[in-house]
Design a protein around this motif. Structure first.
Motif, PDB file in Angstrom:
ATOM      1  N   HIS A  71      45.530  34.302  34.603  1.00  0.00           N
ATOM      2  CA  HIS A  71      45.413  34.784  35.982  1.00  0.00           C
ATOM      3  C   HIS A  71      44.314  35.833  36.143  1.00  0.00           C
ATOM      4  O   HIS A  71      43.893  36.120  37.266  1.00  0.00           O
ATOM      5  N   TYR A  72      43.863  36.414  35.057  1.00  0.00           N
ATOM      6  CA  TYR A  72      42.867  37.477  35.112  1.00  0.00           C
ATOM      7  C   TYR A  72      41.497  37.022  34.604  1.00  0.00           C
ATOM      8  O   TYR A  72      40.557  37.816  34.592  1.00  0.00           O
ATOM      9  N   ALA A  73      41.384  35.767  34.182  1.00  0.00           N
ATOM     10  CA  ALA A  73      40.113  35.253  33.675  1.00  0.00           C
ATOM     11  C   ALA A  73      39.099  35.126  34.804  1.00  0.00           C
ATOM     12  O   ALA A  73      39.429  34.725  35.917  1.00  0.00           O
ATOM     13  N   LYS A  74      37.861  35.493  34.516  1.00  0.00           N
ATOM     14  CA  LYS A  74      36.783  35.334  35.483  1.00  0.00           C
ATOM     15  C   LYS A  74      36.462  33.840  35.599  1.00  0.00           C
ATOM     16  O   LYS A  74      36.748  33.060  34.678  1.00  0.00           O
ATOM     17  N   PRO A  75      35.870  33.419  36.710  1.00  0.00           N
ATOM     18  CA  PRO A  75      35.538  32.000  36.884  1.00  0.00           C
ATOM     19  C   PRO A  75      34.683  31.472  35.727  1.00  0.00           C
ATOM     20  O   PRO A  75      33.729  32.135  35.297  1.00  0.00           O
ATOM     21  N   GLY A  76      35.060  30.330  35.212  1.00  0.00           N
ATOM     22  CA  GLY A  76      34.323  29.704  34.118  1.00  0.00           C
ATOM     23  C   GLY A  76      34.776  30.103  32.723  1.00  0.00           C
ATOM     24  O   GLY A  76      34.326  29.534  31.735  1.00  0.00           O
ATOM     25  N   VAL A  77      35.663  31.072  32.614  1.00  0.00           N
ATOM     26  CA  VAL A  77      36.140  31.529  31.304  1.00  0.00           C
ATOM     27  C   VAL A  77      37.322  30.661  30.881  1.00  0.00           C
ATOM     28  O   VAL A  77      38.273  30.487  31.634  1.00  0.00           O
ATOM     29  N   VAL A  78      37.226  30.092  29.685  1.00  0.00           N
ATOM     30  CA  VAL A  78      38.306  29.293  29.129  1.00  0.00           C
ATOM     31  C   VAL A  78      39.165  30.213  28.266  1.00  0.00           C
ATOM     32  O   VAL A  78      38.657  30.886  27.367  1.00  0.00           O
ATOM     33  N   VAL A  79      40.452  30.243  28.539  1.00  0.00           N
ATOM     34  CA  VAL A  79      41.368  31.118  27.799  1.00  0.00           C
ATOM     35  C   VAL A  79      41.873  30.368  26.571  1.00  0.00           C
ATOM     36  O   VAL A  79      42.504  29.319  26.685  1.00  0.00           O
ATOM     37  N   ASN A  80      41.568  30.913  25.401  1.00  0.00           N
ATOM     38  CA  ASN A  80      42.026  30.341  24.138  1.00  0.00           C
ATOM     39  C   ASN A  80      42.846  31.421  23.431  1.00  0.00           C
ATOM     40  O   ASN A  80      42.300  32.302  22.771  1.00  0.00           O
ATOM     41  N   GLU A  81      44.165  31.356  23.577  1.00  0.00           N
ATOM     42  CA  GLU A  81      45.036  32.400  23.032  1.00  0.00           C
ATOM     43  C   GLU A  81      44.965  32.497  21.518  1.00  0.00           C
ATOM     44  O   GLU A  81      45.027  33.582  20.958  1.00  0.00           O
ATOM     45  N   GLU A  82      44.841  31.374  20.827  1.00  0.00           N
ATOM     46  CA  GLU A  82      44.745  31.414  19.361  1.00  0.00           C
ATOM     47  C   GLU A  82      43.515  32.201  18.930  1.00  0.00           C
ATOM     48  O   GLU A  82      43.578  32.997  17.997  1.00  0.00           O
ATOM     49  N   GLU A  83      42.398  31.973  19.602  1.00  0.00           N
ATOM     50  CA  GLU A  83      41.166  32.698  19.307  1.00  0.00           C
ATOM     51  C   GLU A  83      41.332  34.189  19.600  1.00  0.00           C
ATOM     52  O   GLU A  83      40.893  35.047  18.843  1.00  0.00           O
ATOM     53  N   ILE A  84      41.985  34.504  20.701  1.00  0.00           N
ATOM     54  CA  ILE A  84      42.207  35.904  21.066  1.00  0.00           C
ATOM     55  C   ILE A  84      43.116  36.583  20.049  1.00  0.00           C
ATOM     56  O   ILE A  84      42.873  37.727  19.653  1.00  0.00           O
ATOM     57  N   ILE A  85      44.135  35.896  19.581  1.00  0.00           N
ATOM     58  CA  ILE A  85      45.025  36.472  18.574  1.00  0.00           C
ATOM     59  C   ILE A  85      44.277  36.704  17.265  1.00  0.00           C
ATOM     60  O   ILE A  85      44.482  37.711  16.588  1.00  0.00           O
ATOM     61  N   ARG A  86      43.374  35.783  16.921  1.00  0.00           N
ATOM     62  CA  ARG A  86      42.611  35.924  15.675  1.00  0.00           C
ATOM     63  C   ARG A  86      41.524  36.993  15.776  1.00  0.00           C
ATOM     64  O   ARG A  86      41.343  37.799  14.865  1.00  0.00           O
ATOM     65  N   ASN A  87      40.778  37.008  16.890  1.00  0.00           N
ATOM     66  CA  ASN A  87      39.566  37.833  16.961  1.00  0.00           C
ATOM     67  C   ASN A  87      39.563  38.901  18.046  1.00  0.00           C
ATOM     68  O   ASN A  87      38.579  39.628  18.175  1.00  0.00           O
ATOM     69  N   GLY A  88      40.601  38.973  18.837  1.00  0.00           N
ATOM     70  CA  GLY A  88      40.625  39.954  19.913  1.00  0.00           C
ATOM     71  C   GLY A  88      40.049  39.380  21.195  1.00  0.00           C
ATOM     72  O   GLY A  88      39.462  38.303  21.216  1.00  0.00           O
ATOM     73  N   VAL A  89      40.209  40.117  22.261  1.00  0.00           N
ATOM     74  CA  VAL A  89      39.797  39.664  23.587  1.00  0.00           C
ATOM     75  C   VAL A  89      38.505  40.354  24.005  1.00  0.00           C
ATOM     76  O   VAL A  89      38.257  41.502  23.625  1.00  0.00           O
ATOM     77  N   ASN A  90      37.672  39.653  24.741  1.00  0.00           N
ATOM     78  CA  ASN A  90      36.489  40.245  25.336  1.00  0.00           C
ATOM     79  C   ASN A  90      36.871  40.678  26.754  1.00  0.00           C
ATOM     80  O   ASN A  90      37.016  39.844  27.638  1.00  0.00           O
ATOM     81  N   PRO A  91      37.060  41.964  26.992  1.00  0.00           N
ATOM     82  CA  PRO A  91      37.526  42.420  28.308  1.00  0.00           C
ATOM     83  C   PRO A  91      36.530  42.158  29.430  1.00  0.00           C
ATOM     84  O   PRO A  91      36.894  42.178  30.596  1.00  0.00           O
ATOM     85  N   PHE A  92      35.268  41.869  29.085  1.00  0.00           N
ATOM     86  CA  PHE A  92      34.272  41.581  30.106  1.00  0.00           C
ATOM     87  C   PHE A  92      34.441  40.175  30.677  1.00  0.00           C
ATOM     88  O   PHE A  92      33.821  39.845  31.687  1.00  0.00           O
ATOM     89  N   ASP A  93      35.270  39.345  30.043  1.00  0.00           N
ATOM     90  CA  ASP A  93      35.561  37.996  30.537  1.00  0.00           C
ATOM     91  C   ASP A  93      36.740  37.971  31.506  1.00  0.00           C
ATOM     92  O   ASP A  93      37.085  36.910  32.021  1.00  0.00           O
ATOM     93  N   PHE A  94      37.363  39.114  31.734  1.00  0.00           N
ATOM     94  CA  PHE A  94      38.582  39.170  32.542  1.00  0.00           C
ATOM     95  C   PHE A  94      38.499  40.295  33.563  1.00  0.00           C
ATOM     96  O   PHE A  94      37.742  41.249  33.393  1.00  0.00           O
ATOM     97  N   ASN A  95      39.296  40.190  34.586  1.00  0.00           N
ATOM     98  CA  ASN A  95      39.452  41.244  35.588  1.00  0.00           C
ATOM     99  C   ASN A  95      40.832  41.865  35.406  1.00  0.00           C
ATOM    100  O   ASN A  95      41.748  41.603  36.180  1.00  0.00           O
ATOM    101  N   PHE A  96      40.979  42.663  34.372  1.00  0.00           N
ATOM    102  CA  PHE A  96      42.268  43.279  34.097  1.00  0.00           C
ATOM    103  C   PHE A  96      42.492  44.467  35.028  1.00  0.00           C
ATOM    104  O   PHE A  96      41.627  45.331  35.144  1.00  0.00           O
ATOM    105  N   PRO A  97      43.664  44.533  35.662  1.00  0.00           N
ATOM    106  CA  PRO A  97      43.969  45.710  36.480  1.00  0.00           C
ATOM    107  C   PRO A  97      44.336  46.891  35.576  1.00  0.00           C
ATOM    108  O   PRO A  97      44.873  46.705  34.486  1.00  0.00           O
ATOM    109  N   GLN A  98      44.022  48.080  36.039  1.00  0.00           N
ATOM    110  CA  GLN A  98      44.328  49.287  35.273  1.00  0.00           C
ATOM    111  C   GLN A  98      45.044  50.267  36.188  1.00  0.00           C
ATOM    112  O   GLN A  98      44.511  50.671  37.218  1.00  0.00           O
ATOM    113  N   ASP A  99      46.258  50.630  35.825  1.00  0.00           N
ATOM    114  CA  ASP A  99      47.046  51.591  36.591  1.00  0.00           C
ATOM    115  C   ASP A  99      46.538  52.993  36.288  1.00  0.00           C
ATOM    116  O   ASP A  99      46.022  53.252  35.198  1.00  0.00           O
ATOM    117  N   ASP A 100      46.702  53.904  37.235  1.00  0.00           N
ATOM    118  CA  ASP A 100      46.253  55.278  37.013  1.00  0.00           C
ATOM    119  C   ASP A 100      47.061  56.003  35.947  1.00  0.00           C
ATOM    120  O   ASP A 100      46.517  56.802  35.194  1.00  0.00           O
TER     121      ASP A 100
END
Length: 155
Positions: A90-119
């Motif tokens: 739900h937070y992936a930018k347009p065109g970004v393919v979400v591969n959870e296995e890859e993220i678990i192995r190598n971490g996430v690139n936060p520039f590929d997502f629009n993560f909300p941040q609470d104060d």
């Protein structure tokens, strides 16, 4: 008269401690050459762009690298009072393919997502892979971490 002497001594002691702290901060700083870039930074920028930022805007390069490594952290637990949000896609930018296995192995690139941040509270983004979450620090604590780590460098 004794009280005045004690006040003067106390002022000198406080001033000495303050100056000692400033001097120690200067000796504790690292040269900017100690910055280790995350390998994913080379996927986003060419070496020439990285070199230009290193020479002209080290603080910005540091902040981007820090975000790459520390903004959205893979975890197996999260704080009880965290905001539990929707799934990662739900937070992936347009065109970004979400591969959870890859993220678990190598971490996430936060520039590929629009993560909300609470104060003030940690946000948790769920993964479909059971037992894994992405935790996102509150804006207040994240900004404090960035500035504290940036102050370690002499640039």
């Amino acid at each position: 008269m004794q009280v005045l002497k004690k006040i003067v001594i106390m002022k000198k002691t406080i001033l000495f401690c303050f100056l000692l702290g400033l001097m120690m901060t200067g000796f504790c700083q690292k040269p900017k050459s100690d910055l280790v870039l995350d390998k994913k930074m080379h996927d986003l920028y060419t070496q020439a762009e990285i070199d230009r930022m290193y020479d002209n805007d080290f603080a910005q390069l540091f902040r981007m690298n820090f975000k790459m490594c520390n903004f959205a952290v893979l975890s197996t637990k999260y704080p009880e009072n965290a905001n539990v949000l929707s799934y990662l896609e739900h937070y992936a930018k347009p065109g970004v393919v979400v591969n959870e296995e890859e993220i678990i192995r190598n971490g996430v690139n936060p520039f590929d997502f629009n993560f909300p941040q609470d104060d003030n509270r940690v946000n948790v983004v769920r993964l479909h892979t059971s037992g894994y979450y992405l935790t996102i620090h509150s804006k207040r604590s994240y900004d404090a971490m960035v500035e504290a780590n940036l102050q370690q460098f002499e640039y």
